[in-house]
Design a protein around this motif. Structure first.
Motif, PDB file in Angstrom:
ATOM      1  N   THR A 136      55.599  43.087  40.226  1.00  0.00           N
ATOM      2  CA  THR A 136      55.234  42.321  41.426  1.00  0.00           C
ATOM      3  C   THR A 136      56.486  41.798  42.124  1.00  0.00           C
ATOM      4  O   THR A 136      57.467  41.403  41.484  1.00  0.00           O
ATOM      5  CB  THR A 136      54.298  41.162  41.042  1.00  0.00           C
ATOM      6  OG1 THR A 136      53.001  41.698  40.808  1.00  0.00           O
ATOM      7  CG2 THR A 136      54.213  40.109  42.133  1.00  0.00           C
ATOM      8  N   CYS A 154      51.882  43.569  42.802  1.00  0.00           N
ATOM      9  CA  CYS A 154      51.556  42.860  44.051  1.00  0.00           C
ATOM     10  C   CYS A 154      52.803  42.767  44.920  1.00  0.00           C
ATOM     11  O   CYS A 154      53.935  42.892  44.446  1.00  0.00           O
ATOM     12  CB  CYS A 154      51.025  41.462  43.752  1.00  0.00           C
ATOM     13  SG  CYS A 154      49.428  41.436  42.929  1.00  0.00           S
ATOM     14  N   VAL A 172      47.779  43.548  45.130  1.00  0.00           N
ATOM     15  CA  VAL A 172      47.430  42.725  46.298  1.00  0.00           C
ATOM     16  C   VAL A 172      48.654  42.617  47.200  1.00  0.00           C
ATOM     17  O   VAL A 172      49.775  42.391  46.727  1.00  0.00           O
ATOM     18  CB  VAL A 172      46.959  41.328  45.857  1.00  0.00           C
ATOM     19  CG1 VAL A 172      46.764  40.414  47.065  1.00  0.00           C
ATOM     20  CG2 VAL A 172      45.662  41.449  45.059  1.00  0.00           C
TER      21      VAL A 172
END
Length: 368
Positions: A136, A154, A172
């Protein structure tokens, strides 16, 4: 600058390559602006007509297009070029230029848990108990609150705020300035207030003495969090409020545009499209595969069924069954709204005709 051969691009996209497939391109461009080392994006016939205005040697075209007639040396064709653009744009994205690892100006609490390959940008803050998954990227000036959970792979752009006990799934993407987990807009008065009376009377009765004299508002704290599913995208400056008791939830695959407002306790299903400046008031439930056009407003405590589509600026004041296409204020079936709008446009002419008929009747009255 990395270069890609036409044949390699086509293979990666599952598309078909034509002509001199060894030609290398470095980036994408609109047809009229394309250089010789750029791939012209001529995914519509009107775009293809502009290829001659640029210097492109290769282009992305719809399946069956006559690339030779366009003067091209090579082409990539796909049955759905706009879908192919999804993979192509990912391949060509140069990124934000951030360095890997944890920037020395970032603050990461020792009690935060970071998995392998996490990147933390300049001036970012990660508080105690936060968990950040493998690979991430947390951009510059981001804030990750106490016990927040961020999944794997993410990508949080600069200035994103993720409050305490908020949960983001895997993959995300959050655009700059978005705020996830602010307190809900929830207030109450000691006695009945204007909102209570307006709901019951719909404005048909005068306000009571208590309402007329006014009351102070007491704050209801937000004890819930926000739960964001896998593969969700959240636009710049969008706001998602935490729930009052339970979590506000956004289902997997949903895409939220810039400046959207998702109220407390809202539940949004999977694979929805929430366009710019949409507002969803507290405790409403949005089904799966719903598309809310820009500036759509959803009143509180409503249910919007699966596969509903609303046109831009639609105002939803009552629940909508699954599968409806809605437009207008108040929201109604789109076909009905269009028919009503056509009738409104005819009103001036109709009034003139009525006035003329009225005058004819008056002029022919034998009593005159």
């Amino acid at each position: 600058m990395k270069a890609y051969a036409i044949r390699d691009i086509a293979a990666a996209l599952g598309a078909e390559a034509h002509g001199e497939t060894g030609i290398e391109i470095t980036s994408l461009a609109e047809p009229a602006d394309a250089r010789a080392d750029q791939l012209a994006m001529a995914i519509k016939p009107e775009f293809a007509a502009r290829i001659g205005d640029g210097a492109a040697r290769a282009a992305m075209l719809p399946e069956g297009a006559d690339w030779r007639a366009l003067g091209l040396a090579a082409a990539i064709t796909a049955p759905r070029p706009r879908y192919a653009l999804s993979g192509l744009s990912a391949m060509m994205d140069p990124g934000q230029g951030w360095s890997e690892g944890i920037h020395p100006t970032a603050f990461v609490d020792p009690d935060a848990k970071l998995e392998r390959g996490v990147c933390i940008g300049p001036l970012a803050v990660v508080l105690a108990g936060a968990e950040i998954g493998t690979g991430t990227v947390i951009g510059p000036q981001c804030f990750i609150g106490h016990e927040a959970r961020i999944g794997a792979m993410c990508f949080l752009r600069e200035g994103v705020r993720v409050a305490a006990r908020v949960s983001l799934g895997d993959r995300v993407i959050v655009q700059p300035g978005a705020s996830i987990g602010g307190d809900g807009y929830s207030f109450v008065t000691p006695e009945r207030n204007a909102v209570d009376e307006a709901r019951e009377s719909l404005g048909t009765s005068a306000p009571s003495e208590t309402v007329a004299t006014g009351q102070s508002w007491a704050r209801i704290h937000s004890l819930g969090g926000v739960e964001i599913g896998d593969d969700v995208e959240i636009g710049a400056n969008a706001c998602i409020d935490r729930g009052t008791i339970r979590d506000t939830r956004v289902g997997a695959g949903t895409k939220i545009d810039n400046l959207a407002q998702i109220g407390h306790n809202v539940v949004i299903g999977t694979d929805c499209m929430i366009c710019a400046q949409v507002g969803i008031a507290g405790s409403s439930v949005i089904g799966n595969n719903v598309i809310l056009g820009g500036q759509t407003g959803i009143s509180d405590n409503l249910t919007v069924g699966d596969n509903v589509v609303t046109g831009g600026a639609t105002k939803v004041l009552s629940s909508i069954p699954a599968g409806r296409v809605m437009l207008g204020y108040p929201a109604m079936k789109m076909a009905t709204h269009i028919e009503s709008y056509k009738a409104i446009r005819r009103l001036p002419r109709l009034l003139r005709e009525v006035a003329a008929l009225k005058k004819m009747v008056q002029d022919s009255d034998p009593r005159d």
